[in-house]
Write a protein that holds these residues in place. Structure first.
Motif, mmCIF file in Angstrom:
data_model
loop_
_atom_site.group_PDB
_atom_site.id
_atom_site.type_symbol
_atom_site.label_atom_id
_atom_site.label_comp_id
_atom_site.label_asym_id
_atom_site.label_seq_id
_atom_site.Cartn_x
_atom_site.Cartn_y
_atom_site.Cartn_z
ATOM 1 N N ASN A 13 0.865 -1.156 -0.179
ATOM 2 C CA ASN A 13 0.185 0.015 -0.004
ATOM 3 C C ASN A 13 0.990 1.192 -0.107
ATOM 4 O O ASN A 13 1.829 1.078 0.272
ATOM 5 C CB ASN A 13 -0.816 -0.210 1.041
ATOM 6 N N PRO A 14 0.492 2.451 -0.058
ATOM 7 C CA PRO A 14 1.094 3.455 -0.544
ATOM 8 C C PRO A 14 2.052 3.980 0.651
ATOM 9 O O PRO A 14 3.148 4.308 0.716
ATOM 10 C CB PRO A 14 0.169 4.815 -0.849
ATOM 11 N N SER A 15 1.299 3.992 1.971
ATOM 12 C CA SER A 15 2.337 4.171 3.208
ATOM 13 C C SER A 15 3.219 3.150 3.226
ATOM 14 O O SER A 15 4.384 3.727 3.814
ATOM 15 C CB SER A 15 1.238 4.236 4.265
ATOM 16 N N ASP A 16 3.096 2.064 2.904
ATOM 17 C CA ASP A 16 4.343 0.969 3.406
ATOM 18 C C ASP A 16 5.354 1.412 1.981
ATOM 19 O O ASP A 16 6.604 0.972 2.386
ATOM 20 C CB ASP A 16 3.796 -0.332 2.942
ATOM 21 N N ARG B 4 6.155 4.113 1.102
ATOM 22 C CA ARG B 4 6.914 5.420 1.405
ATOM 23 C C ARG B 4 7.892 4.932 2.513
ATOM 24 O O ARG B 4 8.937 5.463 2.665
ATOM 25 C CB ARG B 4 5.964 6.469 1.812
ATOM 26 N N MET B 5 7.319 4.127 3.446
ATOM 27 C CA MET B 5 8.122 3.630 4.436
ATOM 28 C C MET B 5 9.376 2.911 4.146
ATOM 29 O O MET B 5 10.647 3.529 4.718
ATOM 30 C CB MET B 5 7.493 2.946 5.420
ATOM 31 N N SER C 22 9.312 10.339 1.518
ATOM 32 C CA SER C 22 8.400 10.178 2.578
ATOM 33 C C SER C 22 6.948 11.115 1.984
ATOM 34 O O SER C 22 5.939 10.606 2.496
ATOM 35 C CB SER C 22 8.734 11.038 3.860
ATOM 36 N N LYS C 23 7.025 11.958 0.934
ATOM 37 C CA LYS C 23 6.052 12.692 0.509
ATOM 38 C C LYS C 23 5.176 11.845 -0.753
ATOM 39 O O LYS C 23 4.537 11.968 -1.312
ATOM 40 C CB LYS C 23 6.550 13.982 -0.006
ATOM 41 N N GLY C 24 6.083 10.711 -1.016
ATOM 42 C CA GLY C 24 5.672 9.890 -2.218
ATOM 43 C C GLY C 24 6.168 10.309 -3.533
ATOM 44 O O GLY C 24 5.584 9.929 -4.457
#
Length: 175
Positions: A69-72, A74-75, A160-162
Motif C-alpha cells: 500500500n502507499p504508506s508502506d 513510502r516507509m 516520504s511525500k511519495g
C-alpha cells in the motif's frame, strides 16, 4: 477342535512361547508395544489442500506477490535512503531485493539508493588514494561525504511525500 467360530480355540502346544533376544528399536520406529505408524490421509506426511504457507490457489500456481500500500511504499523507500547511514549499501540492497516485485516505486527508489551507495564506495576509494598520495593532506576531500548525507536526507524527505528523487552525480550501474 470345535467347528463353532464363537468358541476360542486352545493352542495345540501348551507352554510358554519361545523367547527371542531383545533388540533395540531402529531409529524412527515406534517404541516396543506400540503398533507401527501408518500415515492416514489428513495426518502428518500427507499434504492437505488449503493449509501451509503456499498460495491459496494451488500448489503448482506461480507466486503472485501482494502489492504494497502507499504508506508502506513510502516507509520502505525512506528506509532505503536512510539505512545506509548505519549499513552502507546493505540496507538498500535488501529492501530492493525483497520489495522490487511488490512496488514499482520501491523498485525505482531502491535502485536509486543502491546506485548512490555504490557510487559512494567508488568515491571513498578515490578519497583514500588521494589521501595516501598526498601523505594525508588530501584527506580534506572526505568533506564530500557531508554532501552525501545531505543528499540522503533530501531523498528520504521526498520519498516520504511519495515523490521520486534522483541523486545528482549518481553512477547508475543497476538499471
Amino acid at each position: 477342535m470345535s467347528e463353532n467360530p464363537q468358541q476360542p480355540q486352545s493352542p495345540q502346544q501348551p507352554g510358554p512361547p519361545p523367547q527371542q533376544p531383545e533388540q533395540a528399536p531402529a531409529y524412527g520406529s515406534p517404541p516396543p508395544g506400540q503398533p507401527p505408524h501408518q500415515d492416514q490421509p489428513g495426518q502428518a506426511g500427507q499434504p492437505q489442500p488449503g493449509t501451509g504457507y503456499g498460495p491459496p490457489y494451488g500448489p503448482g500456481a506461480p507466486y503472485q506477490p501482494q502489492p504494497l500500500n502507499p504508506s508502506d511504499e513510502r516507509m520502505w523507500t525512506v528506509f532505503a535512503q536512510i539505512g545506509p547511514v548505519l549499513l552502507s549499501f546493505i540496507a538498500p540492497l535488501v529492501i530492493w531485493l525483497v520489495f522490487r516485485d511488490r512496488s514499482r516505486f520501491v523498485d525505482q527508489e531502491g535502485k536509486e539508493a543502491l546506485n548512490f551507495q555504490i557510487t559512494l564506495i567508488f568515491v571513498h576509494i578515490a578519497c583514500a588514494i588521494i589521501s595516501v598520495v598526498t601523505f594525508g593532506l588530501g584527506s580534506i576531500v572526505y568533506v564530500v561525504f557531508i554532501a552525501a548525507v545531505v543528499f540522503m536526507i533530501l531523498a528520504a524527505v521526498e520519498n516520504s511525500k511519495g515523490a521520486p528523487y534522483r541523486y545528482p552525480l549518481n553512477i547508475r550501474l543497476i538499471k
